[in-house]
Design an enzyme around this catalytic site. Sequence first.
Site, short mmCIF file in Angstrom:
data_model
loop_
_atom_site.label_atom_id
_atom_site.label_comp_id
_atom_site.label_asym_id
_atom_site.label_seq_id
_atom_site.Cartn_x
_atom_site.Cartn_y
_atom_site.Cartn_z
CG ASP A 188 -34.96 73.22 -17.73
OD1 ASP A 188 -35.51 73.22 -18.78
OD2 ASP A 188 -34.56 72.41 -17.31
CB SER A 189 -39.06 71.25 -18.26
OG SER A 189 -37.77 70.80 -18.92
CE1 TYR B 117 -42.54 71.50 -18.47
CE2 TYR B 117 -41.82 73.81 -19.13
CZ TYR B 117 -42.59 73.07 -18.11
OH TYR B 117 -42.89 73.74 -17.09
N GLY B 118 -40.36 68.84 -23.97
CA GLY B 118 -39.99 68.69 -25.63
C GLY B 118 -41.04 68.20 -26.34
CB CYS C 101 -36.28 75.53 -20.89
SG CYS C 101 -37.29 74.22 -21.63
CD GLU D 236 -34.10 64.66 -15.97
OE1 GLU D 236 -34.53 64.06 -14.95
OE2 GLU D 236 -34.17 65.74 -16.40
CB CYS E 168 -31.49 70.34 -25.26
SG CYS E 168 -32.35 69.67 -23.70
CG HIS F 20 -31.44 67.98 -19.82
ND1 HIS F 20 -32.47 69.06 -19.86
CD2 HIS F 20 -31.66 67.06 -18.83
CE1 HIS F 20 -33.52 68.40 -18.68
NE2 HIS F 20 -32.90 67.49 -18.23
N1 DGL Z 1 -34.02 71.51 -20.85
C1 DGL Z 1 -35.15 71.55 -21.85
C2 DGL Z 1 -34.69 72.36 -23.06
O1 DGL Z 1 -33.72 73.02 -23.03
C3 DGL Z 1 -35.55 70.19 -22.33
C4 DGL Z 1 -36.16 69.21 -21.46
C5 DGL Z 1 -37.51 68.99 -21.65
O2 DGL Z 1 -38.03 68.40 -22.79
O3 DGL Z 1 -38.24 69.51 -20.99
O4 DGL Z 1 -35.13 72.22 -24.21
#
Ligand code: DGL
Length: 266
Positions: free
Chosen positions: A10-11, A42-43, A73, A152, A184, A186
């Site tokens: 994941d990121s 990453y988003g 992710c 976070e 997502c 998170h």
């Molecule tokens: N956990 C990432 C996802 O599922 C999102 C976090 C990010 O923006 O890097 O999209």
Amino acid sequence: MKNKPIGIFDSGVGGLTVVKQIFKRLPDEEIVYLGDTARVPYGTKSPETIKRFAVENADFLMRFKVKLIVVACNTVSSTSLDILREKFSIPIVGVIKPGAEKAVQITRNNKVGVIGTYATVRSKAYEKEIKHFSKDVEVASKACPLFVPLVEEGWLKEEITFSIVKKYLKPLMAKKIDTLILGCTHYPLLKSVISKAAGKEVKIVDSASSVADEVHNILMSFGALRKSAKTPRHRFFATDAVEHFARVGEKFLGAKISKAKRANYV
Ligand code: DGL
């Protein structure tokens, strides 16, 4: 092949919500987890950049001779599965399809909402996948860029978090959705506040357990489930701030992360 580990990336820490379900469903498997904490989020990045990161992350996991890679992710799954499948010959499991399938199964009024990062929403990956399962389901999506930093920061139940969640969900609620996909990795940590803001009528889909089922099915079909009397040994890597990764990550995993290491390729 059987006793090789499963690679998961994941990121950052979000993918650990998927690891938690994989531990439950496949307790004998060993995993190598990579969180690209040096380059999170990453988003907000372009598809080209996300693809490049995805390939580099998978390359790192291949050093451990992993038998399958879980892209834990949504942002990467919605932009980079094709390139990963082109470049690597092992099975690559994303998180979009299992969530889309589950939502189509449980919606009663055929109105499904999706929340995720900008990149995931922009890709329309959920819309495409849902249409694949049913042409009758209408999809409304909303990017919620403040959710990742709230998670976070550990602000999971604060009043301010509830207000932000309510504001983001408003346009989806106006569309009368009865099912909401947490697009997502998170977001499962915000599940209770999201559920409170959406109301009892709305079913929440968190694809982590469906992803774990899919991994189980693929490994079984290849005869590749681990069979060893030895206790599995898991390895955790982050590309930066390893201690912070381990500390925050434990909340996502619901278990201790010992001896997390720095992955040095970034
Ligand atoms: N956990 C990432 C996802 O599922 C999102 C976090 C990010 O923006 O890097 O999209």
